[in-house]
Write an enzyme that holds these catalytic residues in place. Structure first.
Site, short mmCIF file in Angstrom:
data_model
loop_
_atom_site.label_atom_id
_atom_site.label_comp_id
_atom_site.label_asym_id
_atom_site.label_seq_id
_atom_site.Cartn_x
_atom_site.Cartn_y
_atom_site.Cartn_z
N GLY A 107 23.33 -3.84 -33.86
CA GLY A 107 23.20 -3.76 -32.44
C GLY A 107 24.66 -5.15 -32.73
O GLY A 107 24.81 -5.70 -33.12
N GLY B 10 26.01 -5.47 -29.63
CA GLY B 10 27.32 -6.23 -28.27
C GLY B 10 27.42 -7.41 -28.83
O GLY B 10 27.57 -8.11 -29.31
N LEU B 11 26.79 -8.52 -27.17
CA LEU B 11 27.36 -10.27 -27.09
C LEU B 11 26.59 -10.44 -28.42
O LEU B 11 27.34 -11.43 -29.85
CB LEU B 11 26.77 -10.57 -25.76
CG LEU B 11 27.50 -10.46 -24.73
CD1 LEU B 11 27.45 -11.00 -23.83
CD2 LEU B 11 29.38 -10.79 -25.65
N GLY C 198 24.69 -9.37 -31.49
CA GLY C 198 24.55 -8.31 -32.24
C GLY C 198 25.73 -8.79 -33.19
O GLY C 198 26.18 -9.86 -33.99
N ARG D 118 16.99 -12.51 -7.02
CA ARG D 118 16.35 -10.92 -6.89
C ARG D 118 15.41 -10.10 -6.73
O ARG D 118 15.59 -9.57 -6.15
CB ARG D 118 16.91 -10.59 -8.28
CG ARG D 118 18.73 -11.45 -9.15
CD ARG D 118 18.99 -10.69 -10.38
NE ARG D 118 20.21 -11.42 -10.35
CZ ARG D 118 21.28 -10.85 -11.82
NH1 ARG D 118 20.31 -10.68 -13.09
NH2 ARG D 118 21.97 -10.84 -12.19
N LEU E 187 24.43 -13.20 -20.77
CA LEU E 187 24.92 -13.03 -21.72
C LEU E 187 24.81 -14.64 -22.43
O LEU E 187 25.23 -14.37 -23.33
CB LEU E 187 26.62 -13.41 -20.93
CG LEU E 187 26.84 -12.21 -20.01
CD1 LEU E 187 28.07 -12.19 -18.77
CD2 LEU E 187 27.08 -10.85 -20.97
#
Lengths: 639, 260, 281
Positions: free
Chosen positions: A41, A43-44, A46, A331, A442
């Site tokens: 992975g 993404g941020l 990985g 949320r 993030l």
């Protein structure tokens, strides 16, 4: 439950990480090059981990099933990233960020992990800025902040509506720098299909090349999974089309415990589905709730256009029920209320599946230009998708599944229950407890990748010095490769009548109805049997055409959907067992008189981690007790 | 579910089919009824469902986020990269941009540097090679100073952002009559070259990235088709900046400039 | 352990990078550098075209002035250098600019062609079956590769016509450009040829003059909007000036009806020189 040793270090909360960094074993710089690490992975989490491990001198192999590391779904995060910088001088601190995160997670996260997250949050901003991430700046050229997701301080750093994209490109560029330096070997379009163990320890992975269909083994001293969340089990989610649980799930089937699968997050402001063939949902930034007012017609099935409904016939239900927070409630609260009013028959739009988010008052108050300056790009996006102009008529929004707090169980070192196998970012069960705060995903992905894993992985590797990697011709690898090749041929030979997408869509409907925003015992039981029935149908009636030795997108999806089926069952079981409401997990049997989530701290202040027991048997539920030394447990209230 | 407020249109699709990079390709014609509320890719999803049901292999095309940000999607629609709507990636294009009885020709992005993988999917990995050549700021994890130590003038920060908005979809290359990747490359060079953090490697970065770009792509003749096709509307100005910086990079006394 | 680029990306480079030449020749090895050369030589060539056009306006002052102007080109540099030396230097410079401009154009267009090889090339340009709708590209920018060769061929013709006198034969009088021009351009096909070529030239300059700002990286929001205007102005001026010669010759404005000197290299040119002298005196 001796196995669930969280390895949280001793000491006071604020000192734990600092002390632990000192007490951990180190691998000296010359020895680092003797270790192979696989990172799956990009993404941020990985990309940042692979880059940092490469910088440290480890030999890294990075795998992504995308054509480029830059495509990972971290890229779609809009809002921002939290950090306890206190640049705005409004009283923020590491402790406050820690506290807010634990409270926001409805007291279902590990205190020590969350505190560490808050501590390193400040370093992330420094690192990203140095990489050239163009965060928003004020006229003095310094970084700008905004408040986000109901936080009472401004600690969110943002880059227009593209914070995820910019941070990912920062991490991706750091990764590509290491690729150029030769410390990271990059494998694109390579999908992990199995995790390989030898003598109880993870020793490598098996991947399938998505273009040639070739199945290859890769060995290493440690394997890191940074493969994201499983929102797509719902079929319709805000996740990208290719997001899946396969890597985490196959690790689970090799012995990694899967924690809290029922903790899923619903984002309140998404564009409602418009049709049966809708392929995914689009999120509209939560920041819209700062200026938009949410309402529905008071009458049932009111079909008048919004503009023709007089004030008296409108129900601003959030402002009515939560006068203190109004439209800015967290949320989960906003989402559940939207579901309630729609279920009651107040929904708007052609499918009656939305509520209004109205900017008329804000436009009247601040002027069209001010609103356009703030939200112009979001309004444009909304108009592109719906064909409606939000400057003239209210937006229609509805909650959609957005993030999954559950994932592979990891200890304080981010290691799963399989030695040598790590999980970071959304793929692990993480620091968010039962509910994630806005702008925290993030933060967690980058914290794990840049600042936590690179330290903790050394502690374990130090003990492996001198051990060669398991050769890829070892039987553990050849068996695994053969298994994966068989799997591909099995899918191609079923030759049923329905497409993979058909089953995925049907599965999504069940999961959304039974394990969605609100769950109840009988519904979950029913869900379990529905999933199981559909699953057998899937395995006997799916139609996958084409061959295994070329790009075959149906074949790829078949394996992913098969894993979603198994996961969905575990989600239902986990939701059933967790007989309380907390964060994103709302059991209708457990609510306060006002309809709020009712936790049961006496019985459920623990992490549920499930152990795979083989095909056809039910997983075993293990517990990691959560102890709260610093934060006092209380009922969340947003009245 | 019923009561959708979109109307249904009938379109004729001419879709490029090709089984591999080396195999010859050709167009296949399909009729498709579709709601104008559907996105363009959802129409292809639907077509694939029907092909699958008829025992024909679905059309391979790439997409991921379907929010116009990941850059995975991208096809030529009636000769235009990402289709007729300005500043819109293929995944964000909706069928309301089309009319009943329209003929829609769907082709892969074309360039020698973007070989076809299958049907509408192409290999855009040379864009990664360009980034690998220097599209980064060399700062190891942990080596950064406090983020507010270096103020960045807002004008520069905003402009750097305009460049950084690039999603790496390759539409610029596809739309370019020369198959040049100037817009993509200059966006990254502009993004990093405009920020104070990016100054130390400004010249070596520009030199390396431009020269890697030229191994795969054509030469810019300043048509401006790239900007028109760009879903993020990145400006041609960055190409001018790159051209200037490249020449400077070649002649600069970097020792005295304190930059490599 | 390090991967090769091929293993990593699967797409082989389209153009192989050769060993780097010594500075400043290495600038010419890259496309961006070559575009600089093309832009700089373009500026030189536009300068020449402009000067050539302005100088030729002397034709409207009659044969004597025209002769004097032609003579003055040979005596640039005064008595300091041998006669015609500077002119030859200029010609040499012009020729090398022309060659460089041409070579860079041809090599770059080859490069682009190779980069689009698999893209359904139609007469050298990339085409999509969906019908390439050009959005930004102008007619001028798309036809550079046609206007360029037209201009090059025309220049050869023009030299043969009015410098070497191949086609005028006995009618060609060295040193009497007025006579040569009026004789050549009075033939309708020749006039048409000149008109076509100069329209091509104007198109070429229209895109070239704008494009060179981009290639050279001259870019500033303060005056970017002027770049198109400047290109239009340049192309327009050159077009009007150059078209006036064939058109007005055809219209009878440039003819030898009022000529006082005889035609001929020795006698005629001496007469023209004296007449020009007389004007001044």
């Amino acid at each position: 439950m001796g196995i669930l040793e969280s390895k949280v270090p001793e000491g006071t909360l604020a000192d734990k990480w600092e002390n632990h960094k000192f007490s951990m074993n180190l691998v000296n710089p010359n020895n680092k090059r003797k270790f192979d690490i696989i990172v799956v992975g990009t993404g941020l989490a990985g990309a940042s981990a692979a880059a940092t491990l490469g910088e440290l001198g480890y030999r890294v192999k990075a795998f992504t099933f995308h054509d480029s590391p830059r495509r990972a779904h971290s890229i779609a995060a809009q809002g921002g990233i939290n950090a306890a910088k206190n640049y705005t001088n409004d009283g923020d601190s590491v402790h406050r960020l820690f506290y807010d995160t634990v409270k926001g997670g409805d007291y279902r996260s590990r205190e020590a992990n969350v505190h560490r997250l808050a501590e390193v949050s400040v370093n992330i901003i420094d690192q990203a800025t140095a990489q050239g991430v163009p965060f928003a700046r004020d006229y003095g050229g310094l970084l700008d902040n905004r408040s986000f997701g109901g936080a009472q301080v401004s600690r969110t750093f943002y880059a227009r509506g593209q914070t995820g994209q910019q941070l990912l490109i920062g991490a991706y560029s750091a990764l590509m720098r290491q690729v150029a330096a030769g410390t990271v070997e990059l494998h694109t379009r390579a999908e992990l299909l199995d995790v390989v163990k030898k003598d109880g320890r993870a020793c490598g992975i098996v991947v399938r090349d998505l273009l040639s269909g070739e199945v290859t083994p890769h060995s290493a001293h440690a394997v890191v999974l940074a493969t994201g969340g499983y929102s797509n089990v719902y079929f319709l989610s805000t996740n990208a089309m290719m997001c899946n649980v396969t890597a985490a799930w196959r690790a689970h089937k090799r012995g990694a415990y899967f924690a809290n699968p029922c903790y899923t997050q619903i984002h309140p402001t998404c564009i409602p589905a418009s049709d049966d063939f809708q392929s995914k949902l689009t999120l509209m930034s939560e920041s819209l709730r700062n200026d938009g007012r949410i309402w529905v017609p008071s009458a049932f099935d009111d079909t008048r256009p919004a503009a023709d409904i007089p004030e008296g016939d409108r129900d601003y239900y959030l402002e009515r029920k939560y006068p203190a927070f109004g439209n800015l409630v967290p949320r989960d609260v906003a989402s559940r209320n939207a579901k309630t009013v729609c279920d009651e028959g107040h929904g708007v739009g052609p499918l009656k599946n939305g509520v209004y988010l109205d900017f008329a008052a804000a436009i009247a108050r601040n002027g069209l230009d001010a609103i356009s300056e703030k939200y112009g790009n979001l309004f444009d996006m909304y108009q592109r998708i719906t064909g409606e102009n939000p400057y003239e008529q209210p937006m229609r929004i509805y909650p959609a599944i957005h993030y999954t707090m559950g994932g592979l169980w990891v200890d304080y070192h981010l290691m799963t229950t399989v030695p040598g196998l790590y999980s970071i970012g959304e793929a692990n069960f993480s620091d968010h407890g039962a509910n994630r705060l806005g702008a925290s995903a993030l933060m967690q992905g980058l914290a794990d990748g840049y600042f936590v894993l690179p330290y903790t992985i050394g502690d374990d590797l130090a003990g492996q010095l001198g051990n060669p990697v398991v050769p890829v011709d070892d039987p553990v690898f050849t068996t695994a490769v053969a298994g994966i090749e068989d799997e591909a041929h099995r899918w191609l030979s079923i030759n049923g009548t329905r497409s993979v997408d058909h089953f995925h869509r049907e599965l999504g409907r069940i999961v959304w109805d039974r394990i969605g925003m609100a769950r109840n015992g009988p519904g979950l039981e029913k869900g379990l049997s529905e999933i199981s029935a559909l699953r057998s149908e899937f395995h006997s009636d799916v139609r996958v055409l084409g061959s295994a030795d070329t790009l075959n997108q149906s074949l790829e999806k078949a394996g992913r959907v098969a894993d979603f089926f198994e996961l969905a069952e575990l989600m239902a079981r986990d939701a059933l067992e967790r007989s309380e409401s907390c964060g994103g997990h709302f059991r209708e049997e457990h609510q306060t008189a006002q309809g709020e989530a009712q936790r049961d701290d006496d019985n459920f202040a623990h992490v549920a981690a499930w152990e795979w027991n083989g095909e056809g048997t039910v997983q075993t539920r293990h517990r990691e007790e959560l102890t709260f030394e610093t934060v006092a447990l209380s009922q969340r209230s947003y009245k | 579910m019923s009561g959708s407020h979109g109307e249904t249109i009938n379109v004729t699709l001419k879709v490029w089919r090709q089984t591999s990079a080396d195999a010859p390709g050709g167009f296949e014609t399909h009729q498709q009824a579709i709601s104008t509320d559907a996105s363009f890719l959802e129409m292809l999803d639907l077509l694939n469902e029907e092909l699958n049901a008829a025992g024909k292999e679905p059309i391979a095309f790439e997409s991921d986020c379907r929010e116009g940000i990941c850059g995975t999607c991208g096809v030529m629609i009636n000769g235009r990269a990402h289709g007729p709507q300005k500043a819109t990636a293929t995944c964000q294009l909706h069928m309301r941009e089309f009319a009943d009885d329209d003929e829609i020709v769907i082709e892969p992005f074309r360039a020698t540097g973007f070989p076809v993988i299958r049907d509408l999917a192409v290999d855009r990995s040379p864009l990664d090679a360009i980034i690998e050549a220097g599209g980064y700021i060399s700062v190891n994890t942990g080596a950064a100073s406090d983020a507010n130590l270096t103020p960045v003038p807002k004008a520069a920060a905003d402009q750097a952002f305009d460049a950084a908005a690039c999603i790496g979809c390759g539409a610029c290359v596809a739309a370019c009559p020369n198959s040049a990747a100037q817009l993509f490359t200059s966006a990254k060079i502009g993004h990093l070259g405009l920020l104070p953090q990016g100054q130390a490697e400004r010249w070596s970065r520009t030199e390396a990235m431009v020269e890697t770009m030229e191994e795969f792509f054509g030469s810019c003749t300043n048509h401006g088709e790239c900007t028109e096709a760009c879903p993020k509307e990145i400006s041609l100005d960055f190409i001018a900046l790159m051209n200037r910086d490249y020449m400077k990079a070649k002649v600069k006394n970097r020792g005295l400039a304190g930059q490599h | 352990m390090a991967q090769t680029t091929g293993e990593r990306y699967r797409v082989a480079p389209v153009h192989r990078r050769s060993r780097e030449w010594p500075f400043p020749l290495n600038l010419y090895q890259t496309a961006v550098g070559r575009k600089w050369v093309m832009a700089l030589t373009g500026i030189g060539l536009i300068g020449f075209v402009l000067a050539h056009m302005v100088g030729n306006l002397h034709v409207y002052e009659g044969p004597a002035r025209m002769h004097e102007y032609a003579e003055s080109l040979r005596t640039i540099g005064g008595g300091l250098v041998p006669k015609s030396a500077v002119l030859w230097l200029l010609r040499l410079g012009l020729l090398s600019m022309f060659v460089l401009h041409l070579h860079s154009a041809i090599s770059l267009s080859r490069m682009s062609r190779a980069s689009s090889e698999d893209a359904g090339l139609v007469s050298g340009a990339k085409r999509y079956a969906g019908g390439r709708e050009h959005v930004a590209a102008t007619y001028a920018s798309r036809t550079m590769r046609w206007t360029g060769p037209i201009i090059a061929l025309f220049i050869l013709y023009h030299l043969a016509d009015l410098t070497w006198g191949w086609w005028l034969g006995d009618d060609f009088v060295a040193g009497d450009p007025y006579h040569n021009v009026s004789t050549s351009l009075s033939a309708l096909p020749v006039a048409i040829l000149y008109i076509v070529a100069n329209v091509a030239l104007a198109f070429h300059i229209f895109h070239g003059a704008w494009s060179m700002f981009q290639s050279l990286g001259i870019n500033n929001p303060r005056y970017n909007h002027l770049r198109r205007g400047l290109a239009t102005l340049l192309a327009g001026l050159i077009l009007v000036g150059n078209l006036s010669f064939p058109i007005l010759t055809q219209a009878g404005l440039i003819d030898e009806d009022n000529r006082t000197c005889p035609i001929g290299e020795v006698e005629g040119n001496t007469c023209l020189a004296e007449e020009a002298e007389g004007h001044q005196g």
